[in-house]
Scaffold this motif. Structure first.
Motif: not given
Lengths: 336, 421
Positions: B145-154, B132-143
């Protein structure tokens, strides 16, 4: 890998892009292949690609953009229909190739069709299956066209993996090439002779329907028939023991079926049969040397009454020659 | 540590981890089979994947297990917010131990150090993704619904690459001392051999994680399949390499079987050269190059219509020596051996004085082959001929032969000549 992209284009609703993909692939091949082959490959790709599209539509496979969100069931449905389309493409491809080989070399279509399916079928289907990750990432994960970029490592590795089949064949050729280079250095022309014997032996094996694996073994036997010519001259110090160069090849696994023929093992029936065919191939190439093109039957006549050559093997040679000369040009080089 | 102790350790670890994981499963129903089936399926596939090994020189890759472990640590688990990174690592460790146990039962061995290195790499990736980086983890951001597939996958592919990179670094750190090689040369060596399967392994785990929220556990099948295609290629590539090795061996025996050299000459030169190279502190990769070059250094003799007495190039005229080397290089090129091997063969008759007087660069491997070849030509493998051979070679010290290499020959053959008790 163009086959993978063509198959993936079908459920994405981009089936009409298949000719564009074929043309794009042809453009990449310009300069690397003969123009005739480039055009032929592009035409084959279009025919097979459109056939896959037709099958997919006939089987009513799901298309991207139809219905709501794509879940596991839709993915399974697409995978099933694409697999059937890919299978049909394989059969069409094999049938077309078999017809082409029949028209150029006169080899029976049925046998050639079976050979193509057995030797390349799995690789073909594996290549096609790589289209599913594209569909899943593009449609199900809503990655869109950019998702193909994410799949580049996977597609590259799959391409590499499927190319290793060819790499194995090339390595085997390299072994033969190395030994032929040694023979050629000792006796110039040996390599050409060996190549031609290998070619005729393979044609004879196909004529008597020995099966794909045995045909290759026979070609290898033909290519290595004179490996014992590498033995040191008798006056050498090492002549205390009889030189047997073919013994050096014992560790090469892919030659395990070939060595008994090279060493004339009389106890093995298949060895005897293979030996007869290779002996005829060797005699024909020898007789053919120096004769002008079109006089191949003279070469055949020259060996027809040799008592050491098997009659049925000679008959097989006659059938081959009735259709076409296996050797592309008159042989004016080579020596024993 | 003896094999028995290793086995006991693995069994004890397995018991401990099974008990811990059992407790965790029971205390968090989301992780139990009734929750998200992805977790137990992933654990099972990791365990089975431990048995699907891809042997490489010096290590073994476990692509199915690694990809699936990456998928587990990078995937959101339905309804659970408690799958912390230590728990992820524990689950992966459990699966790995189960796989190792199955391997032991099947009578196959596992490399504990390699497994540990892999687990550390997976742990680093899990920590990166799930802390958890304060605002949640990278994983939370990647998954989200507002995060696009391409940046999340990269981003997820990058995290998986860091994990695999850590594993490779741990292996190279351990191996640099053993192989006496530089870190960069080992990384390059590993990339060339494992690059294709490694790239699929790294990408597949991240892509399973990206598609899992949409198609569930089926994502695993979709993206593990390319690994199996890659494995097929790897097997083929191993066969190609095996044929290459068989060809080198066959060519090294060819001069024996044709009667051009005395029996076992090339093998003895390769063995002696290898000992000398190790004595001189050459790297493992250089020793491998030397071995092949020594096996092939005389193969050109088969092209001679007039044979050299006993195949001894040591006593042959310089012109004959050059002809043999020229043909050996020619045949080695046809055989498709490495450029370093060909270079070593080409310089294996060059006199040492050329480097002093003309500044010619003679590879150390070639200098070793020259001395080892001379020694075997003089002794033909007979130990009682050692002293006479050394005396003869010493006559050419500094002119024909590199003094350092001759010293190594003296040391190596001295050890060999000692009576065995």
């Amino acid at each position: 890998m163009v086959g993978t992209l063509m198959l993936a284009a079908i459920p994405l609703g981009l089936g009409l892009g298949i000719p564009a993909l074929a043309i794009g692939h042809a453009v990449v091949q310009i300069g690397r292949l003969e123009a005739v082959r480039v055009i032929f490959n592009a035409a084959m790709s279009v025919v097979i690609g459109i056939a896959g599209l037709a099958i997919y539509r006939i089987l009513d496979g799901p298309m991207a953009g139809e219905g709501g969100a794509v879940g596991a069931l839709t993915v399974l449905h697409v995978a099933g229909v694409l697999a059937v389309a890919n299978l049909v493409q394989l059969f069409i491809n094999a049938a077309m190739m078999a017809v082409i080989i029949w028209s150029s070399r006169g080899i029976a279509i049925g046998g050639q069709f079976r050979t193509i399916i057995l030797r390349g079928g799995l690789t073909y289907l594996a290549t096609g299956s790589m289209s599913m990750p594209i569909y899943v990432l593009w449609v199900a994960a809503e990655g869109g066209p950019a998702s193909v970029v994410l799949l580049l490592p996977i597609l590259y590795a799959a391409r590499w993996a499927l190319a290793t089949v060819r790499a194995e064949d090339l390595t085997q050729v390299r072994v033969i090439d190395t030994l032929n280079a040694a023979m050629d250095a000792r006796s110039p022309g040996s390599a050409l002779h060996a190549t031609q014997v290998a070619r005729v032996a393979e044609w004879l094996a196909e004529e008597v329907d020995l099966g794909p694996a045995r045909s290759i073994d026979l070609a290898l036997t033909g290519a290595l028939l004179r490996v014992d010519s590498l033995a040191a001259p008798p006056q050498s110090a090492g002549a205390a023991r009889a030189p047997r160069p073919s013994r050096a090849l014992v560790g090469l696994e892919f030659l395990s079926e070939v060595l008994p023929v090279l060493e004339h093992d009389p106890t093995d029936r298949s060895v005897v049969e293979a030996g007869r065919l290779v002996a005829v191939a060797d005699a024909y190439v020898e007789a053919r040397r120096g004769l002008p093109e079109g006089e191949l039957l003279e070469a055949y006549e020259a060996i027809l009454h040799r008592p050491d050559l098997d009659a049925s093997a000679l008959q097989a040679l006659r059938k081959v020659l009735d259709r076409l000369d296996p050797l592309p040009a008159p042989t004016d080089r080579g020596s024993r | 540590m003896t094999l028995r102790w290793q086995q006991a350790l693995v069994v004890m670890l397995a018991l401990f981890m099974t008990a811990t994981a059992g407790y965790l499963f029971l205390s968090d129903p989301v992780l139990a089979l009734g929750g998200d089936p992805f977790v137990p399926v992933a654990v099972a596939v990791i365990a089975i994947g431990e048995m699907i090994l891809v042997p490489q020189v010096g290590r073994q890759l476990v692509p199915v297990s690694t990809a699936c472990a990456m998928a587990l640590i990078l995937s959101p688990i339905d309804g659970s917010s408690g799958l912390t990174w230590p728990l992820c690592v524990l689950l992966v460790a459990l699966a790995m131990v189960l796989g190792a146990g199955a391997m032991r039962v099947a009578g196959r061995t596992t490399d504990l150090a390699e497994q540990a290195g892999r687990l550390v790499g997976i742990g680093v990736a899990a920590a990166l993704a799930r802390t958890d980086l304060g605002n949640g983890s990278i994983l939370d951001w990647a998954h989200e619904p507002t995060t696009s597939t391409l940046p999340a996958a990269i981003v997820l592919i990058l995290i998986a690459s860091v994990g695999v990179g850590v594993e490779v670094l741990l292996w190279t750190f351990g191996t640099t001392r053993l192989w006496r090689s530089t870190l960069s040369s080992l990384v390059r060596f590993d990339l060339v051999r494992s690059g294709a399967i490694g790239s699929v392994m790294t990408t597949a785990g991240a892509l399973i994680a990206v598609t899992k929220p949409r198609i569930g556990t089926l994502a695993m099948l979709m993206f593990l399949w390319p690994i199996f295609v890659g494995l097929y290629g790897q097997r083929r590539a191993a066969r190609v390499e095996a044929i290459g090795r068989q060809l080198v061996t066959a060519l090294s025996r060819l001069t024996d079987e044709t009667g051009h050299t005395t029996k076992g000459h090339a093998q003895r030169v390769a063995q002696l050269g290898q000992s000398m190279a190790e004595d001189l502190g050459l790297t493992h990769l250089e020793v491998m190059t030397l071995h092949d070059a020594a096996l092939l250094h005389d193969v050109g003799q088969v092209t001679l219509n007039e044979v050299i007495p006993e195949g001894s190039t040591f006593v042959a005229a310089p012109a004959a020596q050059l002809q043999v080397i020229h043909q050996s290089v020619n045949l080695a090129e046809h055989a498709g051996v490495d450029a370093a091997v060909i270079e070593a063969i080409a310089a294996s008759t060059t006199q040492f004085r050329q480097s002093r007087e003309r500044g010619e660069a003679i590879p150390m491997i070639s200098r070793i082959i020259k001395v080892a070849n001379a020694y075997d030509d003089l002794t033909h493998g007979r130990r009682n001929a050692r002293m006479a051979a050394l005396e003869r070679i010493h006559l050419g010290l500094g002119y024909e032969y590199d003094p350092r290499v001759v010293d190594a020959l003296t040391r190596v053959t001295e050890m060999d000549a000692r009576p065995h008790h």
